[in-house]
Motif scaffolding. Sequence first.
Motif, mmCIF file in Angstrom:
data_model
loop_
_atom_site.group_PDB
_atom_site.id
_atom_site.type_symbol
_atom_site.label_atom_id
_atom_site.label_comp_id
_atom_site.label_asym_id
_atom_site.label_seq_id
_atom_site.Cartn_x
_atom_site.Cartn_y
_atom_site.Cartn_z
ATOM 1 N N ALA A 169 0.847 -1.202 0.000
ATOM 2 C CA ALA A 169 0.000 0.000 0.000
ATOM 3 C C ALA A 169 0.882 1.252 0.000
ATOM 4 O O ALA A 169 1.895 1.313 0.697
ATOM 5 C CB ALA A 169 -0.889 -0.011 1.236
ATOM 6 N N GLY A 170 0.479 2.216 -0.803
ATOM 7 C CA GLY A 170 1.209 3.483 -0.826
ATOM 8 C C GLY A 170 2.444 3.473 -1.693
ATOM 9 O O GLY A 170 3.224 4.433 -1.687
ATOM 10 N N MET A 171 2.644 2.423 -2.453
ATOM 11 C CA MET A 171 3.878 2.325 -3.249
ATOM 12 C C MET A 171 3.925 3.422 -4.309
ATOM 13 O O MET A 171 4.968 4.063 -4.521
ATOM 14 C CB MET A 171 3.945 0.942 -3.919
ATOM 15 N N GLU A 172 2.793 3.648 -4.972
ATOM 16 C CA GLU A 172 2.760 4.664 -6.041
ATOM 17 C C GLU A 172 3.118 6.039 -5.490
ATOM 18 O O GLU A 172 3.908 6.780 -6.103
ATOM 19 C CB GLU A 172 1.348 4.730 -6.631
ATOM 20 N N ARG A 173 2.569 6.339 -4.319
ATOM 21 C CA ARG A 173 2.822 7.660 -3.726
ATOM 22 C C ARG A 173 4.312 7.796 -3.404
ATOM 23 O O ARG A 173 4.919 8.831 -3.684
ATOM 24 C CB ARG A 173 1.963 7.813 -2.472
ATOM 25 N N ARG A 174 4.892 6.746 -2.840
ATOM 26 C CA ARG A 174 6.316 6.805 -2.468
ATOM 27 C C ARG A 174 7.183 6.966 -3.711
ATOM 28 O O ARG A 174 8.161 7.718 -3.718
ATOM 29 C CB ARG A 174 6.711 5.555 -1.691
ATOM 30 N N ILE A 175 6.826 6.236 -4.759
ATOM 31 C CA ILE A 175 7.624 6.318 -5.984
ATOM 32 C C ILE A 175 7.523 7.724 -6.579
ATOM 33 O O ILE A 175 8.530 8.312 -6.996
ATOM 34 C CB ILE A 175 7.156 5.263 -7.001
ATOM 35 N N LEU A 176 6.312 8.272 -6.609
ATOM 36 C CA LEU A 176 6.140 9.617 -7.163
ATOM 37 C C LEU A 176 6.920 10.634 -6.342
ATOM 38 O O LEU A 176 7.537 11.549 -6.899
ATOM 39 C CB LEU A 176 4.661 9.992 -7.187
ATOM 40 N N GLU A 177 6.922 10.467 -5.032
ATOM 41 C CA GLU A 177 7.684 11.391 -4.177
ATOM 42 C C GLU A 177 9.165 11.310 -4.502
ATOM 43 O O GLU A 177 9.857 12.317 -4.641
ATOM 44 C CB GLU A 177 7.485 11.026 -2.701
ATOM 45 N N ALA A 178 9.654 10.082 -4.622
ATOM 46 C CA ALA A 178 11.088 9.907 -4.905
ATOM 47 C C ALA A 178 11.435 10.509 -6.263
ATOM 48 O O ALA A 178 12.459 11.178 -6.423
ATOM 49 C CB ALA A 178 11.444 8.423 -4.886
ATOM 50 N N VAL A 179 10.540 10.302 -7.234
ATOM 51 C CA VAL A 179 10.818 10.811 -8.578
ATOM 52 C C VAL A 179 10.772 12.339 -8.576
ATOM 53 O O VAL A 179 11.622 12.997 -9.187
ATOM 54 C CB VAL A 179 9.800 10.222 -9.579
ATOM 55 N N HIS A 180 9.798 12.909 -7.867
ATOM 56 C CA HIS A 180 9.718 14.373 -7.811
ATOM 57 C C HIS A 180 10.912 14.966 -7.084
ATOM 58 O O HIS A 180 11.424 16.016 -7.470
ATOM 59 C CB HIS A 180 8.420 14.814 -7.127
ATOM 60 N N ASN A 181 11.371 14.285 -6.020
ATOM 61 C CA ASN A 181 12.561 14.773 -5.318
ATOM 62 C C ASN A 181 13.759 14.785 -6.243
ATOM 63 O O ASN A 181 14.537 15.731 -6.277
ATOM 64 C CB ASN A 181 12.876 13.878 -4.106
ATOM 65 N N ARG A 182 13.886 13.699 -6.997
ATOM 66 C CA ARG A 182 15.015 13.619 -7.924
ATOM 67 C C ARG A 182 14.891 14.686 -9.004
ATOM 68 O O ARG A 182 15.876 15.290 -9.412
ATOM 69 C CB ARG A 182 15.046 12.217 -8.550
ATOM 70 N N ALA A 183 13.662 14.919 -9.454
ATOM 71 C CA ALA A 183 13.455 15.918 -10.508
ATOM 72 C C ALA A 183 13.797 17.313 -9.981
ATOM 73 O O ALA A 183 14.402 18.118 -10.681
ATOM 74 C CB ALA A 183 12.017 15.879 -11.000
ATOM 75 N N SER A 184 13.461 17.608 -8.740
ATOM 76 C CA SER A 184 13.751 18.931 -8.195
ATOM 77 C C SER A 184 15.242 19.091 -7.974
ATOM 78 O O SER A 184 15.783 20.182 -8.157
ATOM 79 C CB SER A 184 13.001 19.166 -6.892
ATOM 80 N N VAL A 185 15.949 18.034 -7.624
ATOM 81 C CA VAL A 185 17.401 18.107 -7.496
ATOM 82 C C VAL A 185 18.009 18.384 -8.859
ATOM 83 O O VAL A 185 18.911 19.200 -9.013
ATOM 84 C CB VAL A 185 17.965 16.785 -6.911
ATOM 85 N N LYS A 186 17.477 17.712 -9.866
ATOM 86 C CA LYS A 186 18.027 17.896 -11.209
ATOM 87 C C LYS A 186 17.741 19.291 -11.746
ATOM 88 O O LYS A 186 18.498 19.809 -12.560
ATOM 89 C CB LYS A 186 17.414 16.869 -12.156
ATOM 90 N N SER A 187 16.633 19.876 -11.336
ATOM 91 C CA SER A 187 16.289 21.190 -11.879
ATOM 92 C C SER A 187 17.258 22.243 -11.404
ATOM 93 O O SER A 187 17.525 23.207 -12.100
ATOM 94 C CB SER A 187 14.866 21.578 -11.480
#
Lengths: 218, 184
Positions: free
Chosen positions: A23-41
């Motif tokens: 449960a909650g896997m999608e949310r965790r993955i999206l958070e991780a991806v958004h964190n990575r995207a903000s670091v890259k920006s």
Amino acid sequence: MRKSPEEAVTRVLAGLRDAEPPAGMERRILEAVHNRASVKSTSAWHRLRPMWLIPSFTRWSTQPRIWGVGLVCAAAIFLAVSMIHRTQHIPTSAIPANVADARATIDAQHPHSPKEIATTAQFASPTPSRRSTRRTYLRRTALIPDTDSQALREMRASNHPAPPMPLTEQEKLLLRIAHKRAPEELAELNPVQRDARDAQQKAEVQKFFEPAPTRNNE
Amino acid sequence: MASIEECSLVLSSMEGTGSEIDLTALVETYSALLFRVAYSVLRCQPEAEDVVQDAFVRVLERRSYLPVVRDMRVWLIRITWNLSIDRRRRIRPEQMDEKFADSLAARNTPADEALAEARQMKAVLREIEKLPKGERNALLLSAIEELGTAEIAKVLGRSESAVRALLFRARARLNKRLEKGGSA
């Protein structure tokens, strides 16, 4: 109740098929991806950008990115030119007497030598704030955060080697022979010892069947 | 008046908006399938989730390729599959298989029967790991309901007939070995 092999395999594959994500896997993955995207920006070239350029960059935010890059290059060239220009036009009163003499000598010997080599090496800059700003700027550019480089390093890292393979059946048999058989049996594999043993046995047999020396002959 | 840092972050988020929306849709559409792909290799929920996360991070890093990818599903599965294989080399698979085998044992049976069943499941998993690589990969991917033979063939880089042959050989070999005494 024990299952047949076919049923057991089907049961295992069904277990793999029916695995549900936690449960909650999608949310965790999206958070991780958004964190990575903000670091890259906030990537390296954004950080290299001097702060006083940012208002002008945002003003032209609707323009393509190439305008921003061009602006940064133009600013860097302007800075370099102004620094060279400044070092060439330092007033004589700012130069110590011995350096002024040395400079005159150098100029006499090499009239076309770059003057800034003698001047910048000999005395402190007349604009210490600009040099320290440049040093801070260089230090800042050197401190590129490790997250991107670390992520790239991890991505390019070679895989860990696979663990050693288990022994094959033949290797297990060999080990069993080497460790469990008696030393005498292992020694029999040696042909020289085997021949010696055979010869000894033959000699014993012959000796047994030889007629014993009778007492009459004595 | 907004600060300079806020302006730059807004700008960067505006630049990335298109790709982030695509990634969100990809995560929502494929995360469950990719989890099952990773789980078929790793048999551990936290490890499988990590692998799925890594897969989407890779997609983020290579988002410039997204318009070029013809079959997004197969591409994602292949990334996840390769990451899972790499991850399995690093972890201790026996521990993961033990927990998975215990979870497969029927719950409403007496303890000794459940133990025997778990032992049998472990033997099956052991024999699956001993299969030749091609047969093992085909068998594990065939466990995923959403994947047909054609897609398995694309993921493994083989023809459909080769995949069918691998599946047949894998099942036959498993049955033979388990009957011989691998289920002990």
